[in-house]
Design an enzyme around this catalytic site. Structure first.
Site, PDB file in Angstrom:
ATOM      1  N   ASP A  55      -0.313   3.895 -14.877  1.00  0.00           N
ATOM      2  CA  ASP A  55      -0.596   2.476 -14.663  1.00  0.00           C
ATOM      3  C   ASP A  55      -1.499   2.005 -15.816  1.00  0.00           C
ATOM      4  OD1 ASP A  55      -0.714   0.045 -13.116  1.00  0.00           O
ATOM      5  OD2 ASP A  55      -2.597   0.695 -12.236  1.00  0.00           O
ATOM      6  N   PHE A 104       2.943  -3.553  -7.351  1.00  0.00           N
ATOM      7  CA  PHE A 104       2.262  -2.486  -6.615  1.00  0.00           C
ATOM      8  C   PHE A 104       3.264  -1.887  -5.643  1.00  0.00           C
ATOM      9  CE2 PHE A 104      -0.527  -0.285  -3.735  1.00  0.00           C
ATOM     10  CZ  PHE A 104      -1.411   0.311  -4.630  1.00  0.00           C
ATOM     11  N   VAL A 105       3.477  -0.571  -5.763  1.00  0.00           N
ATOM     12  CA  VAL A 105       4.522   0.083  -4.965  1.00  0.00           C
ATOM     13  C   VAL A 105       3.926   1.027  -3.930  1.00  0.00           C
ATOM     14  CG1 VAL A 105       6.272  -0.104  -6.772  1.00  0.00           C
ATOM     15  CG2 VAL A 105       4.828   1.945  -6.677  1.00  0.00           C
ATOM     16  N   ASP A 152       2.275  10.768 -10.298  1.00  0.00           N
ATOM     17  CA  ASP A 152       3.142   9.770  -9.656  1.00  0.00           C
ATOM     18  C   ASP A 152       3.444   8.598 -10.586  1.00  0.00           C
ATOM     19  OD1 ASP A 152       0.518   8.763  -9.583  1.00  0.00           O
ATOM     20  OD2 ASP A 152       0.477   8.474  -7.413  1.00  0.00           O
ATOM     21  N   ASP A 186       0.635   5.206  -2.063  1.00  0.00           N
ATOM     22  CA  ASP A 186      -0.073   4.690  -0.892  1.00  0.00           C
ATOM     23  C   ASP A 186      -0.729   3.358  -1.179  1.00  0.00           C
ATOM     24  OD1 ASP A 186      -2.093   5.809  -2.683  1.00  0.00           O
ATOM     25  OD2 ASP A 186      -3.484   5.454  -1.027  1.00  0.00           O
ATOM     26  N   GLY A 233      -0.981  11.459  -4.742  1.00  0.00           N
ATOM     27  CA  GLY A 233       0.205  10.622  -4.924  1.00  0.00           C
ATOM     28  C   GLY A 233       1.461  11.344  -5.388  1.00  0.00           C
TER      29      GLY A 233
HETATM   30  P1  IMP Z   1      -4.099   4.726 -13.768  1.00  0.00           P
HETATM   31  O1  IMP Z   1      -4.470   3.273 -13.633  1.00  0.00           O
HETATM   32  O2  IMP Z   1      -2.977   4.925 -14.764  1.00  0.00           O
HETATM   33  O3  IMP Z   1      -5.296   5.560 -14.031  1.00  0.00           O
HETATM   34  O4  IMP Z   1      -3.495   5.175 -12.378  1.00  0.00           O
HETATM   35  C1  IMP Z   1      -4.332   5.637 -11.364  1.00  0.00           C
HETATM   36  C2  IMP Z   1      -3.616   5.936 -10.096  1.00  0.00           C
HETATM   37  O5  IMP Z   1      -3.432   4.716  -9.423  1.00  0.00           O
HETATM   38  C3  IMP Z   1      -2.220   6.525 -10.119  1.00  0.00           C
HETATM   39  O6  IMP Z   1      -2.205   7.905 -10.283  1.00  0.00           O
HETATM   40  C4  IMP Z   1      -1.736   6.162  -8.739  1.00  0.00           C
HETATM   41  O7  IMP Z   1      -2.145   7.128  -7.799  1.00  0.00           O
HETATM   42  C5  IMP Z   1      -2.423   4.841  -8.484  1.00  0.00           C
HETATM   43  N1  IMP Z   1      -1.487   3.721  -8.637  1.00  0.00           N
HETATM   44  C6  IMP Z   1      -1.211   2.998  -9.735  1.00  0.00           C
HETATM   45  N2  IMP Z   1      -0.282   2.069  -9.491  1.00  0.00           N
HETATM   46  C7  IMP Z   1       0.040   2.230  -8.187  1.00  0.00           C
HETATM   47  C8  IMP Z   1       0.973   1.558  -7.325  1.00  0.00           C
HETATM   48  O8  IMP Z   1       1.720   0.644  -7.703  1.00  0.00           O
HETATM   49  N3  IMP Z   1       1.003   1.993  -6.043  1.00  0.00           N
HETATM   50  C9  IMP Z   1       0.211   3.007  -5.578  1.00  0.00           C
HETATM   51  N4  IMP Z   1      -0.649   3.655  -6.346  1.00  0.00           N
HETATM   52  C10 IMP Z   1      -0.734   3.261  -7.641  1.00  0.00           C
HETATM   53 MG    MG Z   2      -2.522   9.327  -8.525  1.00  0.00          MG
END
Ligand code: IMP
Ligand code: MG
Length: 178
Positions: free
Chosen positions: A103, A152-153, A100, A159, A45
């Site tokens: 979340d 969600f982007v 990237d 992606d 990402g």
């Molecule tokens: P985490 O939930 O912080 O562990 O994020 C995990 C991964 O989810 C991120 O590194 C992104 O690759 C993906 N992700 C989280 N939110 C989005 C979104 O809105 N669009 C696309 N990928 C996302």
């Molecule tokens: Mg990622």
């Protein structure tokens, strides 16, 4: 401009992204002057953000790539898998993780844990986007491009099931399936 049906609206244009990445680059240039950092791109990402960002950082550096996988479609899937390179590459270095988005925070907590165990001299995290309202574990990036709501982007590296990473802007995703 190519806008597939899945893009509900554009959240950040290419110009807005470029402007913010430039500012982050200036900040990192100041903070890492004379430090010879190692910039680590979290695949896949962050690849677009990473390649834009490192060209705005005006100091000697090394780059490398790591991987973390957790998402399935628009849902964060259970376990986070982190693929790192050899410990020797990180030990004693001023390491900057480039991700990237933050979340739930789980990926970055796992990545920081794994890299922290390799004894870097310092360990900082840069995220293009931050969704603090989604956090399930405590994590605060050291540098953030933009804070966004629970959306969600897609685009500019983001992606949905592997698609839309090539869009030159960031858009809000909506499903066009019946
Ligand atoms: P985490 O939930 O912080 O562990 O994020 C995990 C991964 O989810 C991120 O590194 C992104 O690759 C993906 N992700 C989280 N939110 C989005 C979104 O809105 N669009 C696309 N990928 C996302
Ligand atoms: Mg990622």
């Amino acid at each position: 401009m190519y806008v597939p049906g899945e893009v509900e609206r554009v959240l950040f244009t290419r110009d807005q992204l470029e402007e913010r990445v430039k500012q982050l680059g200036e900040q990192l240039t100041r903070d890492y002057a004379g430090k010879d950092p190692l910039f680590l791109c979290v695949l896949r990402g962050a690849v677009v953000f990473f390649s834009d960002l490192i060209r705005e950082v005006e100091c000697p550096m090394n780059i490398d790539f790591i991987r973390a996988v957790s998402y399935i479609g628009t849902e964060s899937g259970g376990e986070v898998t982190v693929d790192l390179m050899k410990a020797g590459d990180v030990s004693g270095r001023e390491v900057v993780i480039v991700e990237d988005i933050c979340d739930t925070g789980r990926s970055l907590v796992e990545i920081n844990k794994a890299l922290g165990a390799m004894k870097p001299k310092s360990l900082k995290t840069v995220c293009l986007l931050d969704k603090p309202s989604r956090r399930t574990v405590e994590f605060k990036p050291d540098y953030t491009g933009f804070v966004i709501d629970d959306l969600f982007v897609i685009g500019s590296g983001f992606d949905c099931d592997g698609r839309f990473r090539n869009l030159p802007y960031i858009g809000v995703y909506h499903s066009i399936e019946e």
